[in-house]
Every structure is written in structure tokens, then in C-alpha cells.
Design an enzyme around this catalytic site. Structure first.
Site, mmCIF file in Angstrom:
data_model
loop_
_atom_site.group_PDB
_atom_site.id
_atom_site.type_symbol
_atom_site.label_atom_id
_atom_site.label_comp_id
_atom_site.label_asym_id
_atom_site.label_seq_id
_atom_site.Cartn_x
_atom_site.Cartn_y
_atom_site.Cartn_z
ATOM 1 N N ASN A 1 0.868 -1.176 0.000
ATOM 2 C CA ASN A 1 0.000 0.000 0.000
ATOM 3 C C ASN A 1 0.904 1.225 0.000
ATOM 4 O OD1 ASN A 1 -1.743 2.091 0.585
ATOM 5 N ND2 ASN A 1 -2.261 1.372 2.649
ATOM 6 N N TRP A 2 0.978 1.871 -1.152
ATOM 7 C CA TRP A 2 1.907 3.010 -1.278
ATOM 8 C C TRP A 2 1.367 4.287 -0.645
ATOM 9 C CZ3 TRP A 2 5.697 3.821 -5.848
ATOM 10 C CH2 TRP A 2 6.531 2.698 -5.946
ATOM 11 N N LYS A 3 0.095 4.275 -0.258
ATOM 12 C CA LYS A 3 -0.515 5.460 0.358
ATOM 13 C C LYS A 3 -0.289 6.693 -0.534
ATOM 14 C CE LYS A 3 -0.063 3.163 4.764
ATOM 15 N NZ LYS A 3 0.103 3.227 6.201
ATOM 16 N N HIS B 1 -9.301 1.297 4.975
ATOM 17 C CA HIS B 1 -8.036 1.434 5.700
ATOM 18 C C HIS B 1 -8.236 2.395 6.872
ATOM 19 C CE1 HIS B 1 -3.919 2.564 6.615
ATOM 20 N NE2 HIS B 1 -3.553 1.444 6.012
ATOM 21 N N GLU C 1 -6.578 4.764 7.911
ATOM 22 C CA GLU C 1 -6.346 6.176 7.582
ATOM 23 C C GLU C 1 -7.575 6.797 6.912
ATOM 24 O OE1 GLU C 1 -2.616 5.515 5.587
ATOM 25 O OE2 GLU C 1 -1.739 4.968 7.513
ATOM 26 N N GLU D 1 -5.230 -4.887 10.713
ATOM 27 C CA GLU D 1 -4.165 -3.911 10.907
ATOM 28 C C GLU D 1 -4.401 -3.152 12.209
ATOM 29 O OE1 GLU D 1 -2.215 -2.781 6.926
ATOM 30 O OE2 GLU D 1 -3.944 -1.493 7.178
ATOM 31 N N GLY E 1 2.938 2.099 10.746
ATOM 32 C CA GLY E 1 3.956 3.141 10.600
ATOM 33 C C GLY E 1 4.707 3.468 11.872
ATOM 34 N N SER F 1 3.607 -2.303 10.274
ATOM 35 C CA SER F 1 5.054 -2.402 10.507
ATOM 36 C C SER F 1 5.655 -3.748 10.121
ATOM 37 C CB SER F 1 5.386 -2.054 11.963
ATOM 38 O OG SER F 1 5.089 -0.688 12.217
ATOM 39 N N GLY G 1 2.873 -1.148 4.243
ATOM 40 C CA GLY G 1 2.921 0.256 3.878
ATOM 41 C C GLY G 1 4.347 0.679 3.549
ATOM 42 N N GLY G 2 5.011 1.292 4.525
ATOM 43 C CA GLY G 2 6.329 1.889 4.309
ATOM 44 C C GLY G 2 7.323 0.977 3.607
HETATM 45 P P1 PGA Z 1 3.107 0.197 7.564
HETATM 46 O O1 PGA Z 1 1.613 0.404 7.016
HETATM 47 O O2 PGA Z 1 3.605 -1.104 6.946
HETATM 48 O O3 PGA Z 1 3.864 1.386 7.082
HETATM 49 O O4 PGA Z 1 3.018 0.076 9.045
HETATM 50 C C1 PGA Z 1 0.733 -0.675 6.871
HETATM 51 C C2 PGA Z 1 -0.580 -0.201 6.282
HETATM 52 O O5 PGA Z 1 -1.057 0.867 6.680
HETATM 53 O O6 PGA Z 1 -1.158 -0.876 5.422
#
Ligand code: PGA
Length: 252
Positions: A11-13, A98, A100, A168, A174, A214, A235-236
Site C-alpha cells: 500500500n503506497w498510500k 483502511h 487512515e 491492521e 507506521g 510495521s 505500507g512503508g
Molecule cells: P506500515 O503500514 O507497513 O507502514 O506500518 C501498513 C498499512 O497501513 O497498510
């Protein structure tokens, strides 16, 4: 025992300018040069990169997904993207609900379910995200929260082919913090029970449950080995091909 092919999804956000296609090419090269992993691989770039990423991923094992879609049909909805538009551009799945989006855009379980239904209608796999916040965890509400979110966010018409669940924990996203393997096993085991109870053995055991929050190359092996963990939502660490490939290593 149902065979569930794991999925490692990135997930590149809200990250990535046009030059980022180089990372996708690097990932495709790693997948071609190294032993084939026993998992599916997906990248969800921002909307602006969907078209070039679909083109760059063509002929590779990498699927391309969206990060969100509208619950509405195409029409007068400024700034929104309909599920059918994602399908049309070549996406095969879409992340829905998600944390967010739940936080930044006040998305409720009801809206998340409508979005998942719109995704299904368009022929997309809906990756439905659930997870508790840190205060909820501190109050020992984790299992209640994920059970309520599952009930409200997952459509009745969910099948193993059209829906994937992503657990999640919000506090793990993150932050570099993750639950223990034992805690992940408890939550994923509960999700599995709820799914089997609602959808029956075949669908309930067939639905994939990803862990997200993470995930890094260093912890992927341990987390992906947990019972009922059928892959990762990353994500990251999905932004750099070498890191993402290092997570995919959990399935080599
Ligand atoms: P993260 O994000 O791997 O940067 O913790 C995961 C996500 O939000 O899907």
C-alpha cells in the site's frame, strides 16, 4: 483444511511521483531473477500512478490495486473514483476501509461495506481493513472491535474469491511496533471463527486474512508463520523494491 494462497500486498498510500515506476521495475526484476515465491504479489499505488503501473506490471506476476473507491456509480461526485474506473484501468483489487480513511475521512463500517459491494459489482477483489486503536487495545477491546468491524464492513455476498480481510492494529501502522506472534494468532483465530460462523466452513476457511502494521523483512518470517496469517499488507516497506522483496522472502 483449505489451501489459501498467501498475498503480499503493498500500500503506497500518498507516495510516489512518476519516477517511482523504477521501483516497480526493480521489483519485477527481483521476482523474475529470484525463486518464485508461493504467494501472490500486489501493489496499490496512488490513483495518479495506476495507469503507468498497470503498463509496467504487464507480463509480470505483480497485480495492481487501488487504495480506495467510491461506493457510488460514476456521476457528479467531484474528486471520487468509481470502482468500475479502477477495473477499467487494469486494477484487479482495491483496499477498502483502511484506518487512515476511517480516521481522515470518517468512513464508517456501513460505508466500508457499501464500498466493498461496489468493488464486487465492478469485478474487483475488496481488501477490507479492520483493526483496533491503541486506547481500544489498552481497554482490552481488541476482539470486540474487530468482531464489530467484521460484521459491519464485510458484505453478505463475500466469498474467498472476491474478498480479503486485512487485520491492521492502528497503533502498529507506521510505528515500528507490532503485536506479538501470540497476539496476532489470537486475533486472526478469532477472525477465522467469526468468518466460519457467518459464511460457513467453505467460505469462512477460504477467505484470506492478511496482517498489516510495521511488517518489515526482519519480522515478516515470524509474522507470516502465524496460524491464519495468509499474507501481509505492507505500507512503508513496500516503497522500496528491496525491502518489499525481503518481505516476500517469507514465502520463498
Ligand atoms: P506500515 O503500514 O507497513 O507502514 O506500518 C501498513 C498499512 O497501513 O497498510
Amino acid at each position: 483444511m483449505t489451501d489459501r494462497r498467501p498475498l503480499v500486498a503493498g500500500n503506497w498510500k500518498m507516495n510516489g511521483l512518476s519516477a517511482a515506476a523504477a521501483e516497480l521495475n526493480a521489483l519485477a526484476k527481483a521476482l523474475a531473477d529470484r525463486p518464485a515465491p508461493a504467494c501472490d504479489v500486489m501493489i496499490a499505488p496512488p490513483f495518479t500512478l495506476l495507469a503507468p503501473f498497470v503498463a509496467a506490471a504487464s507480463g509480470t506476476p505483480i497485480a495492481i490495486g487501488g487504495q480506495d473507491c467510491s461506493h457510488l456509480e460514476p456521476g457528479a461526485h467531484t474528486g471520487d473514483i468509481a470502482a468500475v474506473m479502477l477495473r477499467d484501468i487494469g486494477a484487479t483489487s482495491v483496499i477498502i476501509g483502511h484506518s487512515e480513511r476511517r480516521q481522515d475521512h470518517h468512513e464508517t463500517d456501513d460505508l466500508v461495506r457499501l464500498k466493498a459491494e461496489a468493488a464486487h459489482e465492478a469485478g474487483l477483489v475488496a481488501i477490507v481493513c479492520i483493526g483496533e486503536t491503541e486506547p481500544e487495545r489498552d481497554r482490552d477491546q481488541t476482539l470486540n472491535v474487530v468482531t464489530t468491524q467484521l460484521a459491519g464492513s464485510v458484505p453478505d455476498a463475500a466469498t474467498a474469491d472476491n474478498t480479503i480481510i486485512a487485520y491492521e492494529p492502528v497503533w502498529a501502522i507506521g510505528t515500528g511496533r507490532t503485536p506479538t506472534a501470540a497476539d496476532v494468532a489470537t486475533v486472526h483465530g478469532t477472525i477465522r471463527e467469526v468468518l466460519v460462523e457467518r459464511f460457513g466452513e467453505d467460505i469462512g476457511n477460504g477467505l484470506r486474512i492478511l496482517y498489516g502494521g510495521s511488517v518489515k523483512p526482519a519480522n515478516a518470517g515470524e509474522l507470516m508463520a502465524v496460524a491464519n496469517v495468509d499474507g501481509a499488507l505492507v505500507g512503508g516497506a513496500s516503497l522500496k523494491a528491496a525491502d518489499f522483496d525481503g518481505i516476500i522472502d517469507a514465502y520463498r
